[in-house]
Design an enzyme around this catalytic site. Structure first.
Site, short mmCIF file in Angstrom:
data_model
loop_
_atom_site.label_atom_id
_atom_site.label_comp_id
_atom_site.label_asym_id
_atom_site.label_seq_id
_atom_site.Cartn_x
_atom_site.Cartn_y
_atom_site.Cartn_z
N GLU A 116 10.98 0.67 70.98
CA GLU A 116 9.67 1.07 70.44
C GLU A 116 8.68 -0.10 70.38
O GLU A 116 8.32 -0.58 69.30
CB GLU A 116 9.83 1.69 69.04
CG GLU A 116 10.50 3.04 69.07
CD GLU A 116 10.41 3.80 67.75
OE1 GLU A 116 10.12 3.18 66.72
OE2 GLU A 116 10.62 5.02 67.76
N GLU A 159 15.21 9.59 70.93
CA GLU A 159 15.63 9.75 69.53
C GLU A 159 15.08 11.09 69.05
O GLU A 159 13.88 11.33 69.14
CB GLU A 159 15.06 8.63 68.64
CG GLU A 159 15.57 7.25 69.00
CD GLU A 159 15.04 6.15 68.07
OE1 GLU A 159 14.48 6.47 67.00
OE2 GLU A 159 15.18 4.98 68.44
C1 GAL Z 1 12.63 4.76 65.15
C2 GAL Z 1 13.46 3.57 65.58
C3 GAL Z 1 14.90 3.71 65.14
C4 GAL Z 1 14.98 4.15 63.72
C5 GAL Z 1 14.23 5.45 63.58
C6 GAL Z 1 14.29 6.04 62.19
O1 GAL Z 1 11.32 4.40 65.00
O2 GAL Z 1 13.43 3.41 66.97
O3 GAL Z 1 15.55 2.48 65.31
O4 GAL Z 1 14.43 3.18 62.89
O5 GAL Z 1 12.90 5.26 63.89
O6 GAL Z 1 13.65 7.29 62.15
#
Ligand code: GAL
Length: 640
Positions: free
Chosen positions: A142, A314
């Site tokens: 990110e 994610e």
């Molecule tokens: C994203 C990040 C992850 C984790 C996640 C939590 O922004 O890439 O590592 O922190 O959020 O929702």
């Protein structure tokens, strides 16, 4: 489409790994994303590598038939590295160093850190580049998260001056381009140019825009340096990066030029609570997310690479920890979000994270498993989604219907000089997108200059800097064109163009603009001019005219120009007319219902908290679900 999960073997006893891998496979997951924060365990001391645990973790996943997406660990440089190179940290706009103790504590401009990032990438790629389990690489994590694109460091200042010298050639040219005669801001040499923070009042917007461009270029260069190493040591594997939601700090189209697949991290509930949705929407969709959040980003990021390859790296599997309020999704939403990604052509949906971690910053962030290793509600939904995906089989290609044009520098311009609270190119794009979706249409979000053949309608919600390539592309575009406010209103150096906006795209001159405080509106037939109003000198025909005679939009041939902000009702009215002229069939969808076509498949997704029925205009043979959709329900029809 494959399913996967984000896994951190370094967080758990090694004795659990075999069982974890087995359960992942049983759940229907086939890809596991690992390693992106593991630098301190890979290289505990400078030059001393501890590969044993990672070898065993990857081998364990491989033995269970799982594929691995391996992250380069550069978002979390270890303490020893920061201590050796203290000036590698970013400096915030107030001039304060950003400390160690969380993540992303580095400055994109720091050459020493960039060399370290390349060194660790090379070490990991040399070790695992040919491993049969490793099918893809994720660079860093990110870019820009936690406000880390802009750094006001010495390294950034030095890099910016060089960048300016290359771009402008002479300081006289820079002074002229920026209008530095205003307020005696003239410089005598490039070395005199500081970064645009810490000025008494706002710095020259041209100065800011240049710094935003420079900073974006550093992100792209940082990424490219890793990609080159990965391509050398791991040829044939995909290189991906995980973009964020509602984030425009760097040019995602430019970074994507070096990637094979664009990934993004989808947290619909966290985004709803965090971003500028109305209180009513925040309540109505608290457990589902606004119906256009995920889809908007699916379509935006699919348009970032010419091949249109994209993934959800994610996926929110339950409550998150980082929004102001973090509710649990309605039962069914994890499955709905997954199937919606499929409808938009994703290659992978990877749930973040496998198991909730009981320590450190994200203790309240759900996983597919609870910290006690029992299933969390998301696990069964992932399993269900895996079965649905298998039953549906491959879906067809996204249709070409509406092209919505978005450029990152558009949002930089509106951010630097908004002229009215909340007027941003990103949100203009989102609001137009949302209105088009309410009409049941399929949208591709594309950068300006993309070939538009095959589309019936092109919407340009707000594009202050119009590249010549777009003007040329639209010259022979036979479909309908809708041009939104502020389009063509700035040159590349942040000046009002000589002939006045909007320039070549529409035969008019914007003689005056004004922004309107809430309540100061010009009402029309079911819509209103609110927030922003442009007064045009034009021979074009007024189309939407408010009750008091104020013109909201004009027509000329196949082009429409909207001189007001595309708020929901106005956008629905104008885009509905344009869609009809373009020959596109629209629908009156119940609140919260959305449609998406993939080949001959039509996906219907119910974001409402209540049961909805498919309108009679939506027809086909049911492959999944039926005409009545429960909250969180999904119906898939074959339109034949
Ligand atoms: C994203 C990040 C992850 C984790 C996640 C939590 O922004 O890439 O590592 O922190 O959020 O929702």
């Amino acid at each position: 489409m494959k399913l996967g999960t984000c896994y951190y073997p370094e967080h758990w006893p090694e004795a659990w790994w075999v069982d974890d891998a087995r359960r992942m496979a049983e759940t229907g997951l086939s890809q596991v994303r690992i390693g992106e924060f593991a630098w301190s365990r890979i290289e505990p001391e400078p030059g001393r590598f501890d590969w044993g645990w990672l070898d065993r973790a990857i081998d364990t996943l491989h033995a269970a038939g799982l594929e691995v997406i391996l992250g380069t660990p550069t978002a979390t440089p270890p303490k020893w590295l920061v201590d050796r190179m203290p000036d590698m940290v970013a400096i915030d706009a107030q001039g304060r160093p950003r400390g160690f103790g969380s993540r992303r504590h580095y400055c994109f401009s720091h050459a020493g850190y960039r060399a370290e990032a390349v060194r660790i990438t090379r070490a990991v790629a040399e070790r695992y580049g040919q491993h049969p389990a490793v099918v893809a690489w994720q660079t860093d994590n990110e870019y820009g998260c936690h406000d880390t694109v802009l750094s006001f460091s010495k390294a950034a200042a030095a890099g910016f001056r060089q960048w300016l010298a290359q771009r402008y050639g002479t300081v006289a040219a820079l002074n002229a381009a920026w209008g530095n005669v205003f307020w005696s801001m003239d410089y005598g040499a490039f070395d005199e140019v500081d970064l645009p923070n810490l000025t008494v009042t706002e710095a020259n917007p041209a100065h800011w825009l240049a710094f935003r461009r420079y900073s974006s270029d550093q992100v792209a260069a940082f990424n490219r340096a890793q990609v080159e190493v990965l391509r050398e040591f791991s040829p044939g594997r995909d290189v991906v990066h995980n973009y964020m939601g509602f984030f425009t700090e760097f040019d995602h189209h430019a970074v994507a030029a070096d990637l094979d697949v664009v990934g993004w991290d989808s947290y619909p509930l966290g985004f709803l609570d965090t971003f500028r949705f109305s209180e009513a929407d925040k309540l109505a969709y608290a457990r589902q997310g606004h119906p256009d959040i995920a889809a908007f980003h699916h379509d935006l990021y699919r348009g970032c690479t010419p091949g249109g390859r994209w993934s959800v790296l994610e996926q929110q599997p339950g409550p998150v920890n980082w929004a102001r309020h973090n509710p649990a999704p309605l039962p069914g939403m994890v499955r709905l979000w997954t199937l919606e990604a499929m409808a938009h052509g994703a290659e992978l949906v990877s749930y973040f994270r496998w198991r909730q971690f009981p320590q450190a910053q994200e203790q309240h962030h759900a996983g597919l498993l609870r910290p006690d290793n029992q299933p969390a509600p998301g696990l069964a939904e992932a399993r269900q989604a895996a079965d649905d995906i298998a039953a549906l089989g491959p879906v067809g290609a996204p249709p070409k219907s509406v092209a919505l044009v978005f450029a990152y520098d558009a949002d930089w311009v509106t951010g630097i000089q908004p002229q009215g609270a909340g007027l941003s190119a990103l949100w203009a794009a989102f609001d137009c997108y949302s209105a088009l979706r309410e009409l049941g249409l399929d949208i591709d979000i594309v950068p300006p200059g993309t070939a538009l053949d095959g589309y019936a309608l092109c919407v340009i919600p707000c594009l202050p800097i119009v590249p010549d390539a777009l003007v040329d592309e639209l010259k022979c575009f036979p479909g309908q064109i809708v041009i939104g406010p502020r389009t063509g209103s700035r040159t590349a150096n942040f000046a009002i163009p000589e002939g006045l906006p909007p320039g070549a795209l529409f035969p008019a001159k914007v003689a005056r603009v004004e922004s309107l405080r809430p309540g100061l509106e010009h009402g029309g037939a079911g819509w209103a001019i609110a927030r922003w109003l442009e007064h045009l000198e034009t021979a074009a025909e007024p189309e939407l005219v408010a009750d008091d005679g104020t013109v909201a939009s004009w027509r000329h041939g196949n082009r429409r120009y909207l001189g007001a902000w595309p708020d929901r009702a106005l956008a629905l009215t104008l885009l509905g007319r344009a869609a009809a002229d373009a020959g596109l069939a629209t629908h009156r969808l119940p609140e919260g219902l959305r449609l998406r076509r993939a080949g001959s498949r039509l996906f219907a997704l119910n974001y409402a908290a209540q049961v909805v029925d498919l309108p009679a205009t939506v027809t086909g043979t049911a492959l999944l679900g039926g005409p009545r959709l429960a909250p969180g329900g999904v119906t898939v029809l074959d339109e034949g």
